[in-house]
Every structure is written in C-alpha cells, then in structure tokens.
Design a protein around this motif. Structure first.
Motif, PDB file in Angstrom:
ATOM      1  N   ARG A 210      19.388 -20.072  23.927  1.00 33.79           N
ATOM      2  CA  ARG A 210      20.199 -20.622  24.880  1.00 33.79           C
ATOM      3  C   ARG A 210      21.740 -20.701  24.371  1.00 33.79           C
ATOM      4  O   ARG A 210      22.010 -21.363  23.357  1.00 33.79           O
ATOM      5  N   GLU A 211      22.627 -20.259  25.024  1.00 35.90           N
ATOM      6  CA  GLU A 211      23.958 -20.372  24.483  1.00 35.90           C
ATOM      7  C   GLU A 211      24.917 -20.477  25.654  1.00 35.90           C
ATOM      8  O   GLU A 211      25.102 -19.999  26.476  1.00 35.90           O
ATOM      9  N   ASN A 212      25.858 -21.747  25.639  1.00 36.01           N
ATOM     10  CA  ASN A 212      26.688 -22.064  26.588  1.00 36.01           C
ATOM     11  C   ASN A 212      25.983 -22.016  28.014  1.00 36.01           C
ATOM     12  O   ASN A 212      26.504 -21.661  28.935  1.00 36.01           O
ATOM     13  N   MET A 244      14.604 -23.357  12.271  1.00 35.23           N
ATOM     14  CA  MET A 244      15.692 -23.783  12.961  1.00 35.23           C
ATOM     15  C   MET A 244      16.750 -23.843  12.270  1.00 35.23           C
ATOM     16  O   MET A 244      18.058 -23.312  12.412  1.00 35.23           O
ATOM     17  N   SER A 245      16.809 -24.385  10.831  1.00 32.48           N
ATOM     18  CA  SER A 245      17.745 -24.598  10.006  1.00 32.48           C
ATOM     19  C   SER A 245      18.196 -23.349   9.287  1.00 32.48           C
ATOM     20  O   SER A 245      19.364 -22.970   9.273  1.00 32.48           O
ATOM     21  N   ARG A 246      17.347 -22.478   8.850  1.00 36.16           N
ATOM     22  CA  ARG A 246      17.519 -21.318   7.992  1.00 36.16           C
ATOM     23  C   ARG A 246      18.242 -20.240   9.014  1.00 36.16           C
ATOM     24  O   ARG A 246      19.256 -19.590   8.406  1.00 36.16           O
ATOM     25  N   TYR A 247      18.042 -20.091  10.121  1.00 33.68           N
ATOM     26  CA  TYR A 247      18.341 -18.853  11.167  1.00 33.68           C
ATOM     27  C   TYR A 247      19.247 -19.636  11.931  1.00 33.68           C
ATOM     28  O   TYR A 247      19.693 -18.582  13.045  1.00 33.68           O
ATOM     29  N   ASN A 248      19.513 -20.783  12.071  1.00 30.09           N
ATOM     30  CA  ASN A 248      20.416 -21.406  12.987  1.00 30.09           C
ATOM     31  C   ASN A 248      19.992 -21.020  14.363  1.00 30.09           C
ATOM     32  O   ASN A 248      20.805 -20.406  15.185  1.00 30.09           O
ATOM     33  N   ILE A 249      18.658 -21.256  14.818  1.00 32.28           N
ATOM     34  CA  ILE A 249      18.306 -21.065  16.248  1.00 32.28           C
ATOM     35  C   ILE A 249      17.938 -22.493  16.563  1.00 32.28           C
ATOM     36  O   ILE A 249      17.608 -23.213  15.757  1.00 32.28           O
ATOM     37  N   ASP A 250      17.490 -22.578  18.134  1.00 32.06           N
ATOM     38  CA  ASP A 250      17.067 -23.894  18.487  1.00 32.06           C
ATOM     39  C   ASP A 250      15.623 -23.924  18.623  1.00 32.06           C
ATOM     40  O   ASP A 250      14.844 -22.715  18.193  1.00 32.06           O
ATOM     41  N   GLU A 251      14.829 -24.795  18.850  1.00 31.92           N
ATOM     42  CA  GLU A 251      13.408 -25.133  18.713  1.00 31.92           C
ATOM     43  C   GLU A 251      12.784 -23.953  19.520  1.00 31.92           C
ATOM     44  O   GLU A 251      11.640 -23.633  19.127  1.00 31.92           O
ATOM     45  N   ASP A 252      13.216 -23.658  20.864  1.00 35.01           N
ATOM     46  CA  ASP A 252      12.609 -22.589  21.505  1.00 35.01           C
ATOM     47  C   ASP A 252      12.422 -21.376  20.834  1.00 35.01           C
ATOM     48  O   ASP A 252      11.589 -20.527  20.769  1.00 35.01           O
ATOM     49  N   ALA A 254      12.591 -20.903  17.470  1.00 35.53           N
ATOM     50  CA  ALA A 254      11.572 -20.841  16.287  1.00 35.53           C
ATOM     51  C   ALA A 254      10.156 -20.808  16.815  1.00 35.53           C
ATOM     52  O   ALA A 254       9.417 -20.265  16.165  1.00 35.53           O
ATOM     53  N   GLU A 255       9.919 -21.482  17.963  1.00 41.76           N
ATOM     54  CA  GLU A 255       8.468 -21.480  18.600  1.00 41.76           C
ATOM     55  C   GLU A 255       8.233 -19.840  19.010  1.00 41.76           C
ATOM     56  O   GLU A 255       7.001 -19.560  18.629  1.00 41.76           O
ATOM     57  N   GLN A 256       9.215 -19.351  19.411  1.00 43.34           N
ATOM     58  CA  GLN A 256       8.843 -17.876  19.603  1.00 43.34           C
ATOM     59  C   GLN A 256       8.455 -17.006  18.494  1.00 43.34           C
ATOM     60  O   GLN A 256       7.554 -16.294  18.606  1.00 43.34           O
ATOM     61  N   ILE A 257       9.418 -17.378  17.511  1.00 49.43           N
ATOM     62  CA  ILE A 257       8.954 -16.654  16.207  1.00 49.43           C
ATOM     63  C   ILE A 257       7.406 -16.982  15.684  1.00 49.43           C
ATOM     64  O   ILE A 257       6.538 -16.116  15.289  1.00 49.43           O
ATOM     65  N   LEU A 258       7.114 -18.235  15.748  1.00 48.16           N
ATOM     66  CA  LEU A 258       5.749 -18.465  15.372  1.00 48.16           C
ATOM     67  C   LEU A 258       4.683 -17.887  16.390  1.00 48.16           C
ATOM     68  O   LEU A 258       3.508 -17.569  15.760  1.00 48.16           O
ATOM     69  N   ARG A 259       4.855 -17.699  17.502  1.00 49.12           N
ATOM     70  CA  ARG A 259       3.857 -17.376  18.388  1.00 49.12           C
ATOM     71  C   ARG A 259       3.883 -15.910  18.267  1.00 49.12           C
ATOM     72  O   ARG A 259       2.622 -15.321  18.508  1.00 49.12           O
ATOM     73  N   LYS A 260       5.094 -15.099  18.167  1.00 46.49           N
ATOM     74  CA  LYS A 260       4.910 -13.831  17.766  1.00 46.49           C
ATOM     75  C   LYS A 260       4.056 -13.610  16.413  1.00 46.49           C
ATOM     76  O   LYS A 260       3.778 -12.508  16.287  1.00 46.49           O
ATOM     77  N   ALA A 261       4.036 -14.452  15.437  1.00 44.03           N
ATOM     78  CA  ALA A 261       3.260 -14.407  14.284  1.00 44.03           C
ATOM     79  C   ALA A 261       1.973 -14.514  14.536  1.00 44.03           C
ATOM     80  O   ALA A 261       1.067 -14.165  13.594  1.00 44.03           O
ATOM     81  N   GLY A 262       1.470 -15.102  15.682  1.00 47.04           N
ATOM     82  CA  GLY A 262       0.194 -15.726  16.074  1.00 47.04           C
ATOM     83  C   GLY A 262      -0.308 -16.824  15.953  1.00 47.04           C
ATOM     84  O   GLY A 262      -1.430 -17.350  16.264  1.00 47.04           O
TER      85      GLY A 262
END
Length: 468
Positions: A210-212, A244-252, A254-262
């Motif tokens: 989400r941005e602006n 979130m910290s390393r790739y400058n992304i929001d919580e949602d 980061a959650e998507q990345i974890l779910r994509k990893a299974g």
C-alpha cells in the motif's frame, strides 16, 4: 434426447431423471477433453486442475440424479466391497484432520497434503500410508520410487498424482477459504519442512504493497543466508519484522512473502507454495534435454487457443441446456443447479485467462469492443487493483456468509441471524458477544480477526479470490 426433452413445456419426474443422466454423460465426455497431453507442458497442469474442479460439479449433478432416483447413490456405494474400504480412508482423513464444514467442498482441500496422501493410498494400493508420508514435499522422488517399486510408467504416475491434486506446479490453486487453525492444530515443524521453507523464501517475489492509500504490485528479490534464516525457525513474527526492515515493505507485504514460501501461520500447517513466482531449485541437477516433440509443443501455441475455443464451446453449450431446463425444475434442484452453473461460468473465466496468453488479439478484442466496459476494465489493472474499490466485506454475500459461519463455529452461542443484525457494526457486536458469551472483549476481537471480520471490514486475504 436432450433437445427433445427441452422442447416440452413441462417434464415429469422420469423425464427429468433421463435429462440429467444424459447431462451427466455429456459432462463426463467434456471432462475427458481437459487433460490434453498434446498441449505444451506449462499449460497441462492448469487444464488438469480445471478437470478436477469439474469433478466436483459432476458430484453435484449426481446429487440432482439422487433427488429423482433416491437409491442411485446407495447402489453405487454398496455394490462393490472396495467402495466400503476406500470411503473408510475418507473418514480416517476427517478423524485425523478435523476440518469441519470446510471439508464438504472438496476443492477447499485441493493441494492439501493430508487430503492427497489418502488419495495416493487408493491410487497406489501396494504403498502404505507411512511410505507415502516419507515423500511429503518430494514429488520427483515419489515418482521415481513408484516407477521402481510398482513398475508403472512415468506418464501413468504423473496422471495419478494430478488426479490426487498433487501438481508439479500450481499457477492459481485458489482455495475457497483457508483451513482454520481451530480445526487443524500444527505439530512441531520438522527439519524437512523448515528446509522446504528456506528453499522457497528465496528468489523474486511479486507482492502488493500500500502506497499513498492505493495498492500496487512490486517485485522483491529475497536473498537471506541460511544461517541467518535458521535464527527465525521458531519465530515467524521475528522473520516477518526482519523482512519488513530489510526490504522496506509493510507487514502485509512480508506476510505475503512468508505465505508464498509455504509458511502459512504460526499454527497452520505448512503447504507447498502455489504461486507462479516460486521457482524450485534442486541444486546442480542437470535438466533433461527436451525431445523434439516437446520443443515443438513449446514453440507452437496455436493448438492451445484452438483447444480452448473447442472446449469453451462445449461448456457454453452445456450452460445453454441448464438455463433452458431451469424453470421446469423443483426449487431444491434449482439450488443445486445454481452452484453447478456458477462453477461453469468460473471455469469459463479460467479458460479465458489461459486463452489470453495464447491469442491476445482475440481476447483483448472481446474485452474492449464495448467502450462502456472501460471503467470496469480499468479497475482490473495492476496499478489500481480491485482491492481498493471492490473488497468491501458486506458487498460480497459469499464471503460475508463464510465469515459468519466461522464466527458461529467459534462462538456457538451467537447464531448467524444475530451476527447479521450487527452488519457494519463490528464494535457493537464485540460488546454484545462479550456479554452473551462471558468472554473478554479482547478475546472476541481476536476471534473476529481470525474469522475474517477485521477492523477494516474488508474481505480478508484468504477469501479475496474465491475459486470455482
């Protein structure tokens, strides 16, 4: 026969039974077209998945036949003793994995390992469940093992795995809803499962952020050393914060990345990733050289478009029959037929998505021939996703109903009718449910979040793409 019956003003019970028996035969003929092995390999799995979805529709069609012939299913189930054995596996599955009402719709379970292994037990009767369990996440190794032990060809084993919904890759396996952790407590994560997650968390991931005030699609290249990942094996939240910290992304994101990893949640079982941007890496293993036939299939995509036009025509013709007979049926049968028609329309939607990749000229023309559609089409584009305007929970009756069912399963003291009275009044419902159940308001709030009724009152992520 079908055309002659449709010409009649009304149908008696025997004629309706004959009509739906004929439609069952037609549906099975059409289904046999889906797993077409002359298509390019990357398309086959999508069509095999649609074939499995059609099997659910055929089961619904048999429900209608049972309405007019009450003993039909009983005869199917009681004639051959193997059926008694095999249906016992299904009840073993329910007993060991109590999914509740979610298991009634089988497409909710497609791609689920607990569901798959009981199907494999039937398809490969010489294997024990313990043997099958040893190959969780090891599809390639399982194929080699079966070929060696049973002597079946690779094509035969692949076909059986697809029938059990254990696909090589799944571009869009959209579950109608996520299995609730209430019904499936998570065992301790094994080394094998953790290695699986570590392997699949790396690489390029497409996520929405989400941005602006609007959501947009971005790509994140995840590259984290294994030693660093090992620190987060039992700390999913910690890993999320690090992403979130390393790739400058929001919580949602980061959650998507974890779910994509299974890694679905802290307590939810691990499932194989089902996203196109996940690429399996089996190390330095050499890839087999494609045959001339395979090379030809990969180059020639015209047969894909032709095939979809052919099979889409068959599906449209079937829809015509259902629409024409609809008014001549009892209300109970119409209710079942409504779901059959809905699934047919969504299968056509999936076919159209595949068709767009093979014949973009025709697909694009179909969508843009009418200027009145432009506003609707603009809402579908990646830059401004449908999430911004179309994801109000109360505007989607199916999603709202599922959320209410989840809440009543957790709070049986509060029936769905009472929840409906608080539609759009989440805060008031929390106070009411707290008084009625004796639970703290904070506990009710957590339950509502887990069931999909969030503060934003948007359709929760696990219901945003409801499958066929």
């Amino acid at each position: 026969m079908i055309e002659k019956l449709l010409e009649k003003t009304s149908l008696n019970r025997r004629e309706k039974l004959a009509f739906f028996r004929s439609m069952l035969k037609r549906e099975m003929d059409v289904m046999n077209e889906y797993c077409n092995h002359d298509l390019p390999a990357e398309y086959r799995v999508e069509f095999c998945h649609l074939e499995n979805v059609k099997k659910v529709n055929i089961a619904r069609l048999l429900q209608i036949i049972e309405y007019y012939d009450p003993d039909f299913i009983k005869v199917l189930a009681s004639t051959d003793p193997r059926v008694r054995t095999f249906i016992g596996y299904y009840f073993d599955f329910l007993r060991n994995n109590p999914y509740g009402y979610e298991a009634i719709e089988h497409q909710n379970l497609f791609g689920n390992w607990d569901y798959i292994k009981y199907k494999l037990k039937i398809l490969f009767p010489s294997l024990t469940l313990e043997e099958i369990e040893n190959f969780k996440f090891k599809r390639k190794e399982f194929i080699e093992y079966v070929m060696d032990k049973v002597g079946e060809s690779r094509e035969s084993v692949e076909l059986k795995l697809n029938n059990a919904t254990w696909y090589e890759s799944v571009p869009y396996l959209e579950l109608e809803e996520e299995m609730s952790k209430m019904w499936h407590p998570e065992p301790v994560m094994t080394d094998e499962e953790w290695n699986f997650i570590k392997r699949h968390i790396k690489g390029r991931k497409n996520i929405f952020i989400r941005e602006n005030g609007t959501e947009k699609l971005v790509y994140v290249e995840v590259d984290i050393p294994e030693e660093e990942l090992d620190k987060y094996r039992r700390d999913r939240e910690g890993l999320k914060k690090m992403l979130m910290s390393r790739y400058n992304i929001d919580e949602d994101g980061a959650e998507q990345i974890l779910r994509k990893a299974g890694w679905e949640s802290e307590t939810y079982h691990i499932i194989p990733p089902v996203h196109t941007d996940v690429v399996l890496d089996y190390g330095g293993e050499a890839k087999p050289t494609p045959t001339k036939k395979e090379e030809k299939q990969k180059v020639y995509y015209g047969n894909v478009a032709n095939f979809i036009r052919h099979i889409g025509g068959l599906e449209l013709e079937t829809l015509n029959y259902y629409d024409l007979v609809y008014e001549k049926l009892e209300e109970e049968v119409q209710t079942i037929l409504d779901r059959i028609i809905l699934t047919h329309r969504r299968i056509l939607g999936k076919l159209f998505g595949i068709f767009y990749t093979a014949d973009p000229l025709m697909a694009e023309t179909i969508l843009t021939i009418s200027p009145e559609r432009f506003e609707f089409l603009k809402e579908l584009t990646t830059k401004v996703t449908i999430r911004d305007k179309k994801f109000d929970l109360y505007s989607n009756s199916t999603a709202w109903k599922i959320v209410k069912q989840r809440i009543t399963s957790r709070l049986p003291e509060v029936p769905e009718e009472e929840i409906e009275n608080f539609k759009g009044k989440r805060a008031d419902f929390i106070k009411y449910a707290s008084q009625k159940t004796g639970k703290r308001e904070e506990t009710i709030e957590i339950i509502l979040d887990e069931c999909g009724w969030t503060k934003s009152e948007e359709i929760p992520p696990f219901l945003r793409q409801i499958g066929p």
